[in-house]
Design a protein around this motif. Sequence first.
Motif, PDB file in Angstrom:
ATOM      1  N   HIS A 138       0.759  -1.292   0.109  1.00  0.00           N
ATOM      2  CA  HIS A 138       0.193  -0.327   0.233  1.00  0.00           C
ATOM      3  C   HIS A 138       1.292   1.221  -0.498  1.00  0.00           C
ATOM      4  O   HIS A 138       0.805   2.226  -0.789  1.00  0.00           O
ATOM      5  N   PHE A 139       1.988   1.235   0.537  1.00  0.00           N
ATOM      6  CA  PHE A 139       3.022   2.788   0.807  1.00  0.00           C
ATOM      7  C   PHE A 139       3.234   2.114  -0.345  1.00  0.00           C
ATOM      8  O   PHE A 139       3.209   3.752  -1.358  1.00  0.00           O
ATOM      9  N   ALA A 140       3.903   1.880  -1.281  1.00  0.00           N
ATOM     10  CA  ALA A 140       4.175   1.617  -2.683  1.00  0.00           C
ATOM     11  C   ALA A 140       2.697   2.583  -4.118  1.00  0.00           C
ATOM     12  O   ALA A 140       2.916   2.927  -4.924  1.00  0.00           O
ATOM     13  N   LEU A 141       1.963   1.586  -3.797  1.00  0.00           N
ATOM     14  CA  LEU A 141       0.385   1.985  -4.465  1.00  0.00           C
ATOM     15  C   LEU A 141       0.133   3.562  -4.495  1.00  0.00           C
ATOM     16  O   LEU A 141      -0.061   4.788  -5.508  1.00  0.00           O
ATOM     17  N   THR A 142       0.500   3.739  -2.495  1.00  0.00           N
ATOM     18  CA  THR A 142      -0.065   5.083  -2.257  1.00  0.00           C
ATOM     19  C   THR A 142       0.925   6.225  -2.939  1.00  0.00           C
ATOM     20  O   THR A 142       0.707   7.089  -3.915  1.00  0.00           O
ATOM     21  N   GLY A 143       2.406   6.162  -2.684  1.00  0.00           N
ATOM     22  CA  GLY A 143       3.565   6.821  -4.051  1.00  0.00           C
ATOM     23  C   GLY A 143       2.993   7.280  -5.243  1.00  0.00           C
ATOM     24  O   GLY A 143       3.410   8.180  -5.679  1.00  0.00           O
ATOM     25  N   LEU A 144       2.732   5.896  -5.836  1.00  0.00           N
ATOM     26  CA  LEU A 144       3.229   5.975  -7.051  1.00  0.00           C
ATOM     27  C   LEU A 144       1.214   6.813  -8.020  1.00  0.00           C
ATOM     28  O   LEU A 144       1.340   7.037  -9.149  1.00  0.00           O
ATOM     29  N   LEU A 145      -0.180   6.442  -7.075  1.00  0.00           N
ATOM     30  CA  LEU A 145      -0.905   7.372  -7.627  1.00  0.00           C
ATOM     31  C   LEU A 145      -0.981   8.912  -7.219  1.00  0.00           C
ATOM     32  O   LEU A 145      -2.027   9.348  -7.470  1.00  0.00           O
ATOM     33  N   LEU A 146      -0.740   9.131  -6.073  1.00  0.00           N
ATOM     34  CA  LEU A 146      -0.811   9.911  -5.099  1.00  0.00           C
ATOM     35  C   LEU A 146      -0.638  11.841  -6.082  1.00  0.00           C
ATOM     36  O   LEU A 146      -1.643  12.605  -6.246  1.00  0.00           O
ATOM     37  N   ASP A 147       0.105  11.502  -6.995  1.00  0.00           N
ATOM     38  CA  ASP A 147       0.095  12.842  -7.354  1.00  0.00           C
ATOM     39  C   ASP A 147      -1.364  13.171  -8.717  1.00  0.00           C
ATOM     40  O   ASP A 147      -1.754  14.398  -8.988  1.00  0.00           O
ATOM     41  N   ARG A 148      -2.014  12.120  -8.407  1.00  0.00           N
ATOM     42  CA  ARG A 148      -3.749  11.884  -8.936  1.00  0.00           C
ATOM     43  C   ARG A 148      -4.464  12.428  -8.191  1.00  0.00           C
ATOM     44  O   ARG A 148      -5.483  12.449  -8.964  1.00  0.00           O
ATOM     45  N   MET A 149      -3.595  13.191  -6.684  1.00  0.00           N
ATOM     46  CA  MET A 149      -4.669  13.220  -5.735  1.00  0.00           C
ATOM     47  C   MET A 149      -4.578  15.103  -5.368  1.00  0.00           C
ATOM     48  O   MET A 149      -5.772  15.294  -4.831  1.00  0.00           O
ATOM     49  N   LEU A 150      -3.248  15.050  -5.541  1.00  0.00           N
ATOM     50  CA  LEU A 150      -2.313  16.348  -4.802  1.00  0.00           C
ATOM     51  C   LEU A 150      -3.308  17.409  -5.540  1.00  0.00           C
ATOM     52  O   LEU A 150      -3.197  18.627  -4.492  1.00  0.00           O
ATOM     53  N   THR A 151      -3.850  17.584  -6.534  1.00  0.00           N
ATOM     54  CA  THR A 151      -4.872  18.786  -6.190  1.00  0.00           C
ATOM     55  C   THR A 151      -6.473  18.834  -6.467  1.00  0.00           C
ATOM     56  O   THR A 151      -7.066  19.713  -6.782  1.00  0.00           O
ATOM     57  N   VAL A 152      -6.853  17.993  -6.144  1.00  0.00           N
ATOM     58  CA  VAL A 152      -7.878  17.363  -6.031  1.00  0.00           C
ATOM     59  C   VAL A 152      -8.775  17.774  -4.509  1.00  0.00           C
ATOM     60  O   VAL A 152      -8.390  17.619  -3.405  1.00  0.00           O
ATOM     61  N   GLU A 153      -9.416  18.846  -4.199  1.00  0.00           N
ATOM     62  CA  GLU A 153     -10.126  19.995  -3.423  1.00  0.00           C
ATOM     63  C   GLU A 153     -11.254  18.015  -2.899  1.00  0.00           C
ATOM     64  O   GLU A 153     -11.926  17.119  -3.395  1.00  0.00           O
TER      65      GLU A 153
END
Length: 305
Positions: A127-142
Amino acid sequence: MVDKWTAEDVPDQRGRVAVVTGANTGIGFETAKVLAARGAAVVLAVRDTAKGERAAGRITAAAPSADVTVRHLDLTSLDSVRAAADQLRAGLPRIDLLINNAGVMYTPKSTTADGFELQLGTNHLGHFALTGLLLDRMLTVEGSRVVTVSSLAHDLRAAIDLNDLQWERRSYSRVGAYGQSKLANLQFTYELQRRLAEKSPTVAVAAHPGLASTELIRNSVFVVRTFVRAFNPLISQPADRGALPTLRAATDPDVRGGEYYGPRGLRELRGYPVRVRSNRLSHDEFLQRGLWAASEELTGVTFPV
């Protein structure tokens, strides 16, 4: 905050995208089912895609307009995690909810494809790896949230031994290794929230289901399985109730980053979901940072925060 929060309190999720790991059964399935019924586009990220398709069919049978897709994800393999992340990134310009739910419990001593102790590798490192690989799809999403499912077991014979995360120097304990992985889930959540706090609208939250009737107990020692089955109606709750802390952490507008949700009943075994406390070790910032550094080194994944 609402005292008797139920699935009926989940706000309208139309326009939101949710990725739920381990969503073909148990807590993950119940979480995905409610989110889809409320209008979210839900991705069931599962190891067995045939079971995932059957789960998606059950969801759409109950809510014909539900938007549900299935993607392969095997958290015991970093190659699979990377492939799943690549596929999700290619198909999803944004992610509102990443729910790190999948897990194993009390397994015999064994390792993942990458040589990690199985419970730590599946429950935390994958889950650590999955989160790190997907996080940029979330960072600008309110309103976006990373919700990681922990357990009461984070306080049961649990410790983070940074010098022996893989149980290579100690006599292996199924209970201790599971507790370590669930403590790691909380330390990961709190460290991630600290990194997100001043840089993104995304927040990190944790939840636990109490004692819920799911398939996880199948690897427990005989005496535990016997006890739970004998007293199941008195001390546990069905999977749909066990999913409520996760759903509240994911959707309640009053939730704040770094919070932890679980049942409010006796010893947090069952009941309506409320904000709860985790143990002292989970809040140890030295261990949080040490675990983060070790997780980056082991997975080869770094975060954009």
